[in-house]
Scaffold this motif. Structure first.
Motif, short mmCIF file in Angstrom:
data_model
loop_
_atom_site.label_atom_id
_atom_site.label_comp_id
_atom_site.label_asym_id
_atom_site.label_seq_id
_atom_site.Cartn_x
_atom_site.Cartn_y
_atom_site.Cartn_z
N SER A 337 91.09 74.08 38.99
CA SER A 337 90.46 73.82 37.69
C SER A 337 90.81 72.41 37.23
O SER A 337 91.80 71.82 37.67
N TYR A 351 81.45 70.45 24.38
CA TYR A 351 81.87 71.01 25.67
C TYR A 351 82.64 72.29 25.40
O TYR A 351 83.66 72.30 24.70
N ARG A 353 84.29 75.83 27.25
CA ARG A 353 84.75 76.51 28.46
C ARG A 353 85.50 77.75 28.04
O ARG A 353 85.97 77.85 26.88
N HIS A 404 83.71 82.56 38.42
CA HIS A 404 83.30 81.19 38.09
C HIS A 404 82.65 80.54 39.29
O HIS A 404 82.86 80.96 40.44
N ALA A 408 83.13 74.66 39.09
CA ALA A 408 83.24 74.60 37.64
C ALA A 408 84.62 74.09 37.24
O ALA A 408 85.63 74.45 37.85
N ALA A 410 86.43 74.91 34.65
CA ALA A 410 87.26 76.03 34.22
C ALA A 410 87.02 77.24 35.13
O ALA A 410 85.89 77.51 35.52
N SER A 413 84.59 82.66 32.78
CA SER A 413 83.21 82.75 32.29
C SER A 413 83.13 83.89 31.29
O SER A 413 84.10 84.62 31.07
N GLY A 583 79.12 80.11 32.36
CA GLY A 583 80.38 79.39 32.44
C GLY A 583 80.36 78.12 31.61
O GLY A 583 79.65 78.02 30.60
N ASP A 584 81.15 77.13 32.02
CA ASP A 584 81.26 75.87 31.29
C ASP A 584 79.88 75.36 30.87
O ASP A 584 78.94 75.33 31.67
#
Length: 601
Positions: A337, A351, A353, A404, A408, A410, A413, A583-584
């Motif tokens: 990550s 943003y 996450r 995830h 990604a 992070a 999710s 996800g992100d």
């Protein structure tokens, strides 16, 4: 596992060079598609009693010339190079292979027409003097030979990883089986292909059965070593294939390729194994380069019939999920990550996450996410999102997930369980005073998210929303689009699982719309909507889709109302929520290039 033994000239375990070049052209060992060329029994073409070695020479020329186009990383001969194994025949074979030496790495193994004796402990022979370890020693792929010299191993590079190829004699001694086990033990993370002359015999229906020697290899080497996923042999005809289950519960594919019973002693038939690591396939084709070289008007009917074999036993695909198949000894390396700071590029507006850095309430896999839970905007611009369940939905409509996309930032999710009849779901909404609500993005924008649709994809989820800005576009005086009840901007999934990106821009009364192909289920994807102030382009996994709106499109006609993740409004209300994983998610106030997406490292 056997006792490790000394292995001569062991190959380096270091990374392969970025490009393996030679006079035969360059190959790209990092490309996800590469090929292994297989040349089976050529004995009827190299026979001092009367034959024609030209088809063999043509096959070797072709593989060398095609090396770059087909990304051919190696050629393996399956034995019975010659008819009698005499000095004269092996001189002919020597000259044929000299034409590719230094241009294409290869292996050759002994068949029953090349050598004699009960096993490979037979001492010196013309074959060994021609195709013994000394011949391969200068090849980058060469790893070493058994003490007898009749067995070799090679380390190939293709698809961004390394592969082990064992070239075993047609009668392997106990000592050489121990040697082969030692090779596997010293290369425990390499998927392995075993080649030998006598492995399986083919059945008329296209199937195959282990021969006596094949059973010996299966019991003494193959079944206990999960690394071996593919084994190839010749010797018998007709061709055939079978799949056996090893001691680890995994499939091992065993094939026979031999064409000496065909026209012109097989006409130098090549079998090309094309590995595609993206599709999870090995595509197999079979053809005679010698016959293909001939002008069509000069081919006889018999030659035309045999220049390419297209029946299901000669042109087929083997489906392999390579990551899953190799997981027990070479699990895929998932990138670590990345902190939010690494992806907060210039002009990042928001943003989000869903690991603990962005969602402090993140917990165990499958844990419920309560209404009011806040996903922090890690850009620092104050565009936090708060969870809201729709239509008195049950708590299970939103849960935390450790799943995830591999790239990604992070490793977390949210799992949404929205749907119709009755409408249910959950959304994450910005606060009423969030700056994002009123931004118009006149200079362009990039909106990214990671998405996975469930497999099986159950229920009716047609036209579910992924994200949107809330409100009725009619409130902004826009009357030229689908409906005045439309949201100002939304990304949705249609009844055919196409993506639909609808935007009402600042400069138009209408709604330029982009459409993707049908999205697969059960697989993580990266989605990006990119607008450069003039046109909008939709990307799936970094690839530009075809059906992007042609109209000039500048900005987004936002209404000062919240941004929502997990749903799209119609007439100012949410119906169903999203169904799947998200996800992100990042919004940037300018157009980014694919190498700047969240997937970039």
């Amino acid at each position: 596992m056997g006792t490790p033994v000394a292995i001569a000239a062991t190959a380096s375990l270091g990374a392969a060079p970025a490009v393996a070049a030679g006079r035969g052209g360059s190959v790209d060992p990092t490309a996800p598609r590469f090929s292994l060329a297989v040349l089976p029994d050529t004995q009827y073409l190299i026979d001092e009693g009367g034959s024609d070695p030209e088809p063999v020479r043509a096959a070797l020329r072709h593989v060398t010339r095609s090396r770059e186009d087909a990304n051919i990383v190696f050629l393996a001969h399956l034995g019975d190079v010659t008819e009698h194994g005499t000095e004269a025949e092996l001189r002919t074979a020597d000259r044929a292979f000299d034409a590719i030496h230094g241009r294409l790495p290869y292996s050759v193994l002994g068949g029953n027409h090349d050598v004699s004796g009960n096993d490979d402990d037979r001492g010196d022979t013309p074959y060994l003097r021609t195709f013994g370890p000394r011949r391969f020693a200068r090849m980058d792929t060469y790893g070493g030979a058994s003490p007898s010299g009749y067995n070799t191993f090679h380390v190939l590079s293709g698809g961004g990883r390394r592969w082990l190829l064992l070239a075993l004699d047609w009668r392997v001694s106990d000592a050489s089986i121990r040697w082969a086990q030692g090779v596997l033990d010293q290369h425990p993370t390499l998927p392995a292909i075993l080649t030998t002359h006598d492995l399986v015999w083919g059945e008329e229906d296209g199937g195959a059965q282990l021969s006596a020697h094949g059973q010996r290899l299966w019991d003494g080497l193959i079944r206990a070593n999960d690394q071996i996923f593919l084994a190839l042999g010749g010797h018998y005809w007709p061709t055939g294939r079978t799949t056996l289950t090893n001691d680890h519960g995994n499939a091992v594919h065993l094939h026979i390729a031999n064409y000496q019973d065909r026209y012109y002693g097989g006409a130098g038939m090549i079998r090309l194994y094309s590995f595609d690591l993206v599709r999870g396939m090995i595509d197999v084709t079979t053809y005679s380069p010698w016959l293909l070289e001939k002008k069509e008007r000069d081919r006889t009917p018999l030659e035309a019939e045999h220049m390419e074999l297209t029946d299901p036993g000669e042109r087929f695909s083997v489906e392999i999920d390579f990551d899953e198949r190799f997981a027990s000894f070479a699990p895929p390396v998932v990138p670590p990550s990345r902190p939010a700071a690494d992806v907060l590029v210039r002009d990042t507006v928001a943003y989000w996450r869903f690991d603990t850095s962005g969602l402090p309430a993140a917990g165990t896999d499958g844990g419920l996410i309560a209404p009011g839970t806040v996903a922090r905007d890690l850009s620092g611009n104050g565009n936090d999102l708060a969870v809201q369940r729709l239509h008195s939905s049950a708590p299970e409509v939103l849960t935390w997930s450790a799943e995830h996309h591999d790239t990604a930032p992070a490793h977390a999710s949210l799992r949404f369980d929205g749907g119709k009849e009755p409408n249910r779901g959950a959304v994450l909404r910005s606060e009423r005073d969030a700056p994002l609500n009123s931004m118009t993005f006149d200079r362009g924008y990039t909106i990214e998210t990671f998405l996975k649709l469930p497999e099986p994809f159950e229920g009716d989820h047609a036209w579910m929303g992924i994200f949107s800005w809330e409100g009725r576009i009619g409130e902004a005086g826009k009357t030229g689009g689908y409906s005045e009840d439309d949201a100002p901007c939304s990304l949705n999934v249609t009844s055919e699982r196409f993506l639909q990106f609808v935007v009402y821009p600042q400069n138009l009364d209408s709604d330029p719309t982009s459409w993707s192909h049908a999205l697969p289920t059960g697989r993580w994807m990266h989605l990006a909507v990119v607008n450069d102030g003039r046109q909008t382009v939709l990307y799936v996994d970094g690839s530009r889709i075809a059906r992007n709106a042609a109209e000039r499109s500048r900005g987004i006609t936002t209404l000062g109302k919240p941004f929502a993740l997990g749903g799209t409004q119609s007439a100012g209300d949410f119906g169903q929520g999203f169904y799947g994983w998200l996800g992100d998610t990042r919004i940037v106030a300018r157009a980014l290039k694919p190498n700047q997406f969240l997937t970039a490292r």
